[in-house]
Write a protein that holds these residues in place. Structure first.
Motif, PDB file in Angstrom:
ATOM      1  N   SER A   1       0.826  -1.217   0.000  1.00 23.42           N
ATOM      2  CA  SER A   1       0.000   0.000   0.000  1.00 23.42           C
ATOM      3  C   SER A   1       0.854   1.257   0.000  1.00 23.42           C
ATOM      4  CB  SER A   1      -0.905   0.022   1.233  1.00 23.42           C
ATOM      5  OG  SER A   1      -0.138   0.197   2.415  1.00 23.42           O
ATOM      6  N   ARG A   2       2.144   1.100   0.356  1.00 21.29           N
ATOM      7  CA  ARG A   2       3.067   2.231   0.485  1.00 21.29           C
ATOM      8  C   ARG A   2       2.542   3.259   1.486  1.00 21.29           C
ATOM      9  NH1 ARG A   2       4.956   3.307  -5.839  1.00 21.29           N
ATOM     10  NH2 ARG A   2       5.722   1.183  -6.210  1.00 21.29           N
ATOM     11  N   ALA A   3       1.891   2.771   2.504  1.00 19.38           N
ATOM     12  CA  ALA A   3       1.305   3.653   3.512  1.00 19.38           C
ATOM     13  C   ALA A   3       2.397   4.260   4.391  1.00 19.38           C
ATOM     14  CB  ALA A   3       0.311   2.886   4.372  1.00 19.38           C
ATOM     15  N   LYS A   4       2.157   5.477   4.832  1.00 21.80           N
ATOM     16  CA  LYS A   4       3.080   6.180   5.715  1.00 21.80           C
ATOM     17  C   LYS A   4       2.850   5.732   7.160  1.00 21.80           C
ATOM     18  CE  LYS A   4       3.975  10.818   7.591  1.00 21.80           C
ATOM     19  NZ  LYS A   4       3.416  10.533   8.932  1.00 21.80           N
ATOM     20  N   ILE A   5       3.917   5.353   7.828  1.00 29.50           N
ATOM     21  CA  ILE A   5       3.837   4.951   9.226  1.00 29.50           C
ATOM     22  C   ILE A   5       3.912   6.194  10.100  1.00 29.50           C
ATOM     23  CG2 ILE A   5       4.978   3.673  11.083  1.00 29.50           C
ATOM     24  CD1 ILE A   5       5.988   1.718   8.941  1.00 29.50           C
ATOM     25  N   ASP A   6       2.926   6.388  10.957  1.00 30.46           N
ATOM     26  CA  ASP A   6       2.901   7.571  11.821  1.00 30.46           C
ATOM     27  C   ASP A   6       3.685   7.367  13.106  1.00 30.46           C
ATOM     28  OD1 ASP A   6       1.012   9.610  10.521  1.00 30.46           O
ATOM     29  OD2 ASP A   6      -0.163   7.769  10.420  1.00 30.46           O
ATOM     30  N   ALA A   7       3.693   6.164  13.646  1.00 34.04           N
ATOM     31  CA  ALA A   7       4.399   5.931  14.905  1.00 34.04           C
ATOM     32  C   ALA A   7       4.454   4.449  15.214  1.00 34.04           C
ATOM     33  CB  ALA A   7       3.704   6.670  16.059  1.00 34.04           C
ATOM     34  N   GLU A   8       5.374   4.075  16.094  1.00 33.91           N
ATOM     35  CA  GLU A   8       5.354   2.765  16.714  1.00 33.91           C
ATOM     36  C   GLU A   8       4.469   2.842  17.955  1.00 33.91           C
ATOM     37  OE1 GLU A   8       9.792   1.053  15.484  1.00 33.91           O
ATOM     38  OE2 GLU A   8       9.411   1.736  17.543  1.00 33.91           O
ATOM     39  N   LEU A   9       3.859   1.734  18.304  1.00 38.12           N
ATOM     40  CA  LEU A   9       2.988   1.724  19.474  1.00 38.12           C
ATOM     41  C   LEU A   9       3.782   2.078  20.731  1.00 38.12           C
ATOM     42  CD1 LEU A   9       0.206   1.270  20.656  1.00 38.12           C
ATOM     43  CD2 LEU A   9       0.727  -1.173  20.825  1.00 38.12           C
TER      44      LEU A   9
END
Length: 359
Positions: free
Chosen positions: A249-257
């Motif tokens: 999806s090439r989605a942007k990762i906002d943060a790690e949990l």
């Protein structure tokens, strides 16, 4: 999780995977070291056709522990139950931090071990009035619901349990299961997307725990889900190398949990310090009654602030100090691949308890 997202605390390389073509499965090794506390490796096999072909579970696992001082082997522990509990527990943490407090409808896609574990764990952090299960084989969902009802019928001392059981159901389609759901769990062996944005309700935030699809070419979530969602992962490195949902999806990762947890703890400490300072100033208030009322008001505001942070932290970041705001109008997706360090720490705890019993 917060330790994993903190520098120089955890050593954990990417898992090493052998693809077992004839069984459409894989065998993986997952080593991890938590500084001065736990050292070990998890070995896990996943054979998706096991239940149908052989009547056994799809996952098998062993966890080997080693002494952190000498490197000597300590124990080998069966990993199936630990994996199930650990995975669901982490999803519960994500649900606590990222879902709306008034979330009342839970949808679980899948009918295996993880489906039941998530049913058990997510009810610890949210009060669901309706819980729905879906499985590709509908009878499996029906059987799981019946199993849950039978187990709870033996726990007559649980308050309002009979009312709760009336609202557990098996659905025939995914659309039916997730319709107006506040929290969704995908715990399937799907290799192609099964959940789409048009299935989700609009107008309020939906939280998704995506547990399946742990290979680079496997997916549970359609691209459309990432368009209006914040993506939280357990590990950036793992997600960018092992998750088909993220890679394709090439989605942007906002943060790690873990970063979300760190940020919450940071805000909590700030609130506590502010309240301590305010309490000191209130002690000098000549009007004792007024001072007491102010203290009660400040305590109320503190609790409101913490509730807001737990549900959806105002700010999370790649390195905690590099702040990125989460939009309250967007959905949240927690992509779970599983951290070896969580398995090792859980196994180490079991080992310690065993040692105490032998004394």
């Amino acid at each position: 999780m917060s330790s994993f997202s903190s520098p120089h605390v955890v050593q954990q390389p990417l898992r090493s995977v052998l693809n077992i073509q004839q069984s459409q499965g894989f065998f993986a090794t997952m080593p991890a070291y938590l500084s001065k506390q736990a050292l070990g490796v998890k070995m896990v096999s996943f054979y998706p056709q096991n239940t149908i072909r052989h009547g056994v579970t799809t996952h098998h696992a062993l966890i080997a522990l080693f002494d952190v001082q000498t490197g000597a082997p300590l124990s080998i522990i069966a990993g199936e139950n630990l994996t199930g509990m650990r995975t669901a527990a982490v999803s519960a943490v994500a649900t606590k931090y990222l879902s709306r407090p008034e979330s009342s409808v839970l949808a679980i896609l899948g009918s295996g071990v993880q489906a039941k574990r998530h049913y058990e764990s997510l009810r610890c952090v949210r009060s669901f009035s309706e819980i729905r299960f879906w499985s590709r084989t509908h009878q499996n969902a029906v059987s799981l619901v019946e199993q849950i009802k039978q187990e709870h019928s033996k726990k007559k001392s649980v308050k309002n349990e009979s009312d709760h059981l009336e609202n557990i159901m098996a659905c025939t389609t995914i659309e039916e299961a997730v319709n107006n759901a506040d929290v969704i769990v995908t715990a399937t062996s799907a290799t192609e997307p099964i959940l789409f944005a048009q299935y989700l309700k609009s107008g309020s935030r939906v939280h998704i725990n995506a547990v399946g699809a742990c290979r680079p070419n496997w997916r549970e979530l359609d691209d459309s889900l990432f368009v209006n969602s914040h993506l939280i992962v357990d590990s950036r490195q793992s997600a960018n190398n092992e998750s088909g949902d993220v890679i394709l999806s090439r989605a942007k990762i906002d943060a790690e949990l873990g970063e979300v947890v760190l940020r919450f703890n940071q805000n909590q400490n700030q609130n506590q310090n502010q309240n301590q300072n305010q309490n000191r100033s209130q002690q000098s208030d000549k009007d004792g009654e007024m001072g007491e009322k102010k203290e009660e008001e400040e305590e109320r505001k503190k609790n409101e602030d913490l509730t807001t942070i737990v549900l959806l932290p105002e700010e999370v970041s790649a390195k905690v100090d590099e702040i990125g705001c989460l939009d309250n109008n967007k959905n949240t997706i927690f992509k779970s691949l599983g951290l070896a360090v969580q398995d090792i720490v859980a196994a180490h705890f079991v080992y310690q308890q065993f040692q105490k019993q032998q004394q």
